[in-house]
Design a protein around this motif. Structure first.
Motif, PDB file in Angstrom:
ATOM      1  N   LYS A  23      12.154  -1.877  -9.742  1.00 37.63           N
ATOM      2  CA  LYS A  23      10.943  -1.183 -10.204  1.00 37.63           C
ATOM      3  C   LYS A  23      10.561  -0.070  -9.222  1.00 37.63           C
ATOM      4  O   LYS A  23      10.238   1.057  -9.625  1.00 37.63           O
ATOM      5  CB  LYS A  23       9.797  -2.197 -10.346  1.00 37.63           C
ATOM      6  CG  LYS A  23       8.429  -1.608 -10.654  1.00 37.63           C
ATOM      7  CD  LYS A  23       8.348  -1.137 -12.094  1.00 37.63           C
ATOM      8  CE  LYS A  23       6.914  -0.982 -12.593  1.00 37.63           C
ATOM      9  NZ  LYS A  23       6.134   0.053 -11.919  1.00 37.63           N
ATOM     10  N   VAL A  24      10.643  -0.398  -7.924  1.00 34.79           N
ATOM     11  CA  VAL A  24      10.326   0.594  -6.888  1.00 34.79           C
ATOM     12  C   VAL A  24      11.299   1.770  -6.970  1.00 34.79           C
ATOM     13  O   VAL A  24      10.900   2.942  -6.877  1.00 34.79           O
ATOM     14  CB  VAL A  24      10.394  -0.062  -5.486  1.00 34.79           C
ATOM     15  CG1 VAL A  24      10.209   0.976  -4.384  1.00 34.79           C
ATOM     16  CG2 VAL A  24       9.361  -1.184  -5.363  1.00 34.79           C
ATOM     17  N   LEU A  25      12.579   1.454  -7.183  1.00 39.48           N
ATOM     18  CA  LEU A  25      13.596   2.505  -7.248  1.00 39.48           C
ATOM     19  C   LEU A  25      13.408   3.381  -8.501  1.00 39.48           C
ATOM     20  O   LEU A  25      13.529   4.609  -8.442  1.00 39.48           O
ATOM     21  CB  LEU A  25      14.993   1.864  -7.227  1.00 39.48           C
ATOM     22  CG  LEU A  25      16.192   2.774  -7.018  1.00 39.48           C
ATOM     23  CD1 LEU A  25      16.032   3.662  -5.793  1.00 39.48           C
ATOM     24  CD2 LEU A  25      17.482   1.953  -6.891  1.00 39.48           C
ATOM     25  N   ASP A 136      15.257  -5.262   4.311  1.00 44.73           N
ATOM     26  CA  ASP A 136      15.301  -6.509   5.068  1.00 44.73           C
ATOM     27  C   ASP A 136      14.154  -7.448   4.689  1.00 44.73           C
ATOM     28  O   ASP A 136      13.318  -7.805   5.536  1.00 44.73           O
ATOM     29  CB  ASP A 136      15.264  -6.199   6.571  1.00 44.73           C
ATOM     30  CG  ASP A 136      15.483  -7.457   7.412  1.00 44.73           C
ATOM     31  OD1 ASP A 136      15.891  -8.489   6.833  1.00 44.73           O
ATOM     32  OD2 ASP A 136      15.237  -7.402   8.621  1.00 44.73           O
ATOM     33  N   ASP A 137      14.092  -7.840   3.407  1.00 41.63           N
ATOM     34  CA  ASP A 137      13.091  -8.814   2.973  1.00 41.63           C
ATOM     35  C   ASP A 137      13.579  -9.442   1.671  1.00 41.63           C
ATOM     36  O   ASP A 137      13.691  -8.765   0.650  1.00 41.63           O
ATOM     37  CB  ASP A 137      11.732  -8.140   2.781  1.00 41.63           C
ATOM     38  CG  ASP A 137      10.606  -9.150   2.588  1.00 41.63           C
ATOM     39  OD1 ASP A 137      10.881 -10.283   2.131  1.00 41.63           O
ATOM     40  OD2 ASP A 137       9.460  -8.811   2.908  1.00 41.63           O
ATOM     41  N   PHE A 138      13.895 -10.731   1.700  1.00 39.36           N
ATOM     42  CA  PHE A 138      14.431 -11.424   0.530  1.00 39.36           C
ATOM     43  C   PHE A 138      13.340 -11.796  -0.480  1.00 39.36           C
ATOM     44  O   PHE A 138      13.634 -12.154  -1.614  1.00 39.36           O
ATOM     45  CB  PHE A 138      15.140 -12.722   0.948  1.00 39.36           C
ATOM     46  CG  PHE A 138      16.535 -12.508   1.425  1.00 39.36           C
ATOM     47  CD1 PHE A 138      17.568 -12.302   0.518  1.00 39.36           C
ATOM     48  CD2 PHE A 138      16.825 -12.516   2.779  1.00 39.36           C
ATOM     49  CE1 PHE A 138      18.862 -12.102   0.955  1.00 39.36           C
ATOM     50  CE2 PHE A 138      18.123 -12.316   3.228  1.00 39.36           C
ATOM     51  CZ  PHE A 138      19.143 -12.112   2.315  1.00 39.36           C
ATOM     52  N   ASP A 143       7.199  -5.886   0.266  1.00 34.13           N
ATOM     53  CA  ASP A 143       6.495  -4.604   0.153  1.00 34.13           C
ATOM     54  C   ASP A 143       7.478  -3.471   0.479  1.00 34.13           C
ATOM     55  O   ASP A 143       7.802  -3.226   1.637  1.00 34.13           O
ATOM     56  CB  ASP A 143       5.306  -4.591   1.120  1.00 34.13           C
ATOM     57  CG  ASP A 143       4.609  -3.240   1.139  1.00 34.13           C
ATOM     58  OD1 ASP A 143       4.944  -2.371   0.291  1.00 34.13           O
ATOM     59  OD2 ASP A 143       3.737  -3.037   2.002  1.00 34.13           O
ATOM     60  N   PHE A 144       7.948  -2.787  -0.571  1.00 31.80           N
ATOM     61  CA  PHE A 144       8.971  -1.754  -0.405  1.00 31.80           C
ATOM     62  C   PHE A 144       8.376  -0.369  -0.094  1.00 31.80           C
ATOM     63  O   PHE A 144       9.119   0.598  -0.010  1.00 31.80           O
ATOM     64  CB  PHE A 144       9.806  -1.637  -1.695  1.00 31.80           C
ATOM     65  CG  PHE A 144      10.704  -2.799  -1.989  1.00 31.80           C
ATOM     66  CD1 PHE A 144      12.013  -2.814  -1.521  1.00 31.80           C
ATOM     67  CD2 PHE A 144      10.265  -3.877  -2.746  1.00 31.80           C
ATOM     68  CE1 PHE A 144      12.856  -3.880  -1.800  1.00 31.80           C
ATOM     69  CE2 PHE A 144      11.109  -4.950  -3.031  1.00 31.80           C
ATOM     70  CZ  PHE A 144      12.408  -4.949  -2.556  1.00 31.80           C
ATOM     71  N   SER A 145       7.035  -0.297   0.055  1.00 31.76           N
ATOM     72  CA  SER A 145       6.401   1.033   0.070  1.00 31.76           C
ATOM     73  C   SER A 145       6.905   1.937   1.193  1.00 31.76           C
ATOM     74  O   SER A 145       7.024   3.155   1.005  1.00 31.76           O
ATOM     75  CB  SER A 145       4.880   0.892   0.132  1.00 31.76           C
ATOM     76  OG  SER A 145       4.509   0.183   1.299  1.00 31.76           O
ATOM     77  N   LYS A 146       7.240   1.327   2.346  1.00 31.63           N
ATOM     78  CA  LYS A 146       7.703   2.166   3.464  1.00 31.63           C
ATOM     79  C   LYS A 146       9.111   2.729   3.227  1.00 31.63           C
ATOM     80  O   LYS A 146       9.535   3.664   3.892  1.00 31.63           O
ATOM     81  CB  LYS A 146       7.684   1.361   4.762  1.00 31.63           C
ATOM     82  CG  LYS A 146       6.272   1.195   5.304  1.00 31.63           C
ATOM     83  CD  LYS A 146       6.232   0.305   6.524  1.00 31.63           C
ATOM     84  CE  LYS A 146       4.798  -0.084   6.815  1.00 31.63           C
ATOM     85  NZ  LYS A 146       4.705  -1.415   7.433  1.00 31.63           N
ATOM     86  N   ASN A 172      20.280   1.011   4.446  1.00 34.63           N
ATOM     87  CA  ASN A 172      19.530  -0.222   4.706  1.00 34.63           C
ATOM     88  C   ASN A 172      18.235   0.102   5.436  1.00 34.63           C
ATOM     89  O   ASN A 172      18.217   0.953   6.336  1.00 34.63           O
ATOM     90  CB  ASN A 172      20.375  -1.199   5.541  1.00 34.63           C
ATOM     91  CG  ASN A 172      21.412  -1.914   4.701  1.00 34.63           C
ATOM     92  OD1 ASN A 172      21.143  -2.958   4.124  1.00 34.63           O
ATOM     93  ND2 ASN A 172      22.607  -1.331   4.594  1.00 34.63           N
ATOM     94  N   PHE A 173      17.183  -0.611   5.029  1.00 35.81           N
ATOM     95  CA  PHE A 173      15.857  -0.394   5.613  1.00 35.81           C
ATOM     96  C   PHE A 173      15.450  -1.595   6.456  1.00 35.81           C
ATOM     97  O   PHE A 173      15.498  -2.734   5.978  1.00 35.81           O
ATOM     98  CB  PHE A 173      14.815  -0.198   4.515  1.00 35.81           C
ATOM     99  CG  PHE A 173      15.064   1.009   3.660  1.00 35.81           C
ATOM    100  CD1 PHE A 173      14.811   2.277   4.145  1.00 35.81           C
ATOM    101  CD2 PHE A 173      15.574   0.869   2.374  1.00 35.81           C
ATOM    102  CE1 PHE A 173      15.048   3.398   3.352  1.00 35.81           C
ATOM    103  CE2 PHE A 173      15.819   1.974   1.580  1.00 35.81           C
ATOM    104  CZ  PHE A 173      15.553   3.245   2.074  1.00 35.81           C
ATOM    105  N   PRO A 174      15.011  -1.354   7.708  1.00 33.04           N
ATOM    106  CA  PRO A 174      14.540  -2.462   8.552  1.00 33.04           C
ATOM    107  C   PRO A 174      13.131  -2.883   8.129  1.00 33.04           C
ATOM    108  O   PRO A 174      12.409  -2.107   7.496  1.00 33.04           O
ATOM    109  CB  PRO A 174      14.493  -1.819   9.937  1.00 33.04           C
ATOM    110  CG  PRO A 174      14.134  -0.392   9.665  1.00 33.04           C
ATOM    111  CD  PRO A 174      14.832  -0.046   8.368  1.00 33.04           C
ATOM    112  N   LYS A 175      12.768  -4.093   8.469  1.00 29.76           N
ATOM    113  CA  LYS A 175      11.382  -4.534   8.271  1.00 29.76           C
ATOM    114  C   LYS A 175      10.637  -4.161   9.540  1.00 29.76           C
ATOM    115  O   LYS A 175      10.760  -4.839  10.563  1.00 29.76           O
ATOM    116  CB  LYS A 175      11.350  -6.041   8.036  1.00 29.76           C
ATOM    117  CG  LYS A 175      10.069  -6.507   7.410  1.00 29.76           C
ATOM    118  CD  LYS A 175      10.163  -7.923   6.904  1.00 29.76           C
ATOM    119  CE  LYS A 175       8.845  -8.314   6.260  1.00 29.76           C
ATOM    120  NZ  LYS A 175       8.934  -9.642   5.636  1.00 29.76           N
TER     121      LYS A 175
END
Lengths: 261, 261
Positions: A23-25, A136-138, A143-146, A172-175
């Motif tokens: 949805k975010v994508l 990096d969140d299963f 929260d994908f906003s960042k 890949n995005f870090p938390k």
């Protein structure tokens, strides 16, 4: 394509069409072009580059987000890309293919197991500039906003420049409280050390659950694992020519003693 | 290992434990060492590098060929290798891992879809020198006898020399009156052009069968496809580091315009 025509963007994933990450994508891509979604009707994590050949596939139009053209598919992420190219786009390729955003990282060796990345690889095999995104969140409530500003910035660059022949991108995005920027990396040398949880079922037969421990065998500071640990967004160019070209001269010096009967 | 100790050889495949191709491979390996078989309990063609994480796995001792230690596994070819390493060998690695002999070729891009080759890739990830073997005959009654001298010669070389770090071998056999010898090759540039056969089920809903047309986009005479067409056994070294190292400098020159909210 004239300047005014919006590029068509294929969105896929492996967590399934109803996952929050896709949805975010979808929302991020709406700002960049016309979005078409073809995604699995059930979770397909860790299906790698599997395709469905022994049974038929379903592909059905759905209206989850009413302003977007969406299809759910009964197969794997790679099946989704193949059906999209052949039955949705009728071989009129989209401008780019984006996969994700995956709930969970796909750095280092994980690329090879990941349905998210395999969908992007299949896009690249189809000569569509392709990008896989993972965070990096299963959790379902991640929260994908960042991630979004980076997703858009990277997709814009790929729309503008394309990608070198035979390559795709693994992002890949870090938390992290604040992501520090984008690092172009190589895939870290790592593996999963298997650990199977052995249990007994109510019928007294053994069964096994796959678990594993991540083993990093790489001290380099140019790897995706290093970048993520240091709160950077990692961007690794990936290829699907698996030839180990450097090993060809070694093997050419072998003497094979073929004893035919 | 002392000189008198026989090497342990792990045999896997994707066509299933009862396939004729694995019987041929088991018999060939018996001359070279102690054979242990861990293979799927059902056909697993085109499962790529899929692993089973959402359901438990079965691993059961079987006695199909009474003089060989054999286990059937309910999972994918890659699951078989993971279970073999952890639950059969208890992390005492075998000397080599051989996969096949596959009923059908796995040249060029097919490596990425193939369960046979993915099992060998997993062996290599486990630092076990690994080889996948495939033969140009899909039939149950395929005659593998001409492959056997080459299978043994190649396995002997790998037992003697090992393999360059991070690599494995992809060996394909042509269907030929007489195989002309072994050619060290690169993977040909090729793809499958999708064609889905569209049908209607008894409930009037559409479904699709994946088919496809092989597209060779490579005129090179150093490829596996060329070798096989010219009746040579093709041998391609394969790697599982998917980084497109040559693309890193290109991407380092991109300017990402990250517009954070």
């Amino acid at each position: 394509m004239t300047k005014k025509e919006k590029p068509t963007i294929l969105v896929v994933n492996d967590d399934g069409i109803d996952a929050p990450g896709i949805k975010v994508l979808i929302d991020a891509m709406k700002d960049l072009g016309r979005v078409v979604v073809v995604a699995p009707d059930s979770p397909q994590s860790a299906t790698g580059h599997a395709i469905t050949i022994a049974r038929p596939l379903r592909l059905d139009r759905v209206h989850i987000y009413p302003d977007v053209e969406m299809y759910k598919c009964s197969g794997t992420p790679v099946d989704c890309v193949k059906l999209a190219v052949n039955k949705v786009f009728h071989d009129q390729k989209p401008a780019i293919c984006v996969s994700g955003i995956n709930h969970g990282l796909n750095h280092s060796i994980n690329v090879i197991y990941s349905g998210t990345m395999s969908a992007a690889v299949e896009g690249a095999i189809e000569s569509i500039p392709s990008i896989g995104f993972s965070y990096d969140d299963f959790s379902y409530d991640a929260d994908f906003s960042k991630c979004v500003p980076f997703v858009k910035a990277i997709a814009r660059q790929v729309l503008e420049h394309g990608l070198p022949v035979g390559t795709l991108l693994n992002v890949n995005f870090p938390k992290a409280e604040k992501m520090k920027g984008i690092k172009i990396c190589r895939q870290a040398n790592a593996k999963w050390a298997e650990e199977f949880d052995e249990r007994t079922d109510p019928h007294n037969r053994n069964y096994y659950w796959l678990t594993g421990v991540f083993q990093l065998n790489d001290k380099g500071e140019d790897t995706d694992v290093w970048a993520l640990k240091n709160e950077y967004v990692s961007l690794v160019p990936i290829q699907f020519d698996l030839t180990a070209h450097h090993a060809i001269p070694v093997l050419n010096n072998w003497q094979f003693d073929v004893q035919e009967g």
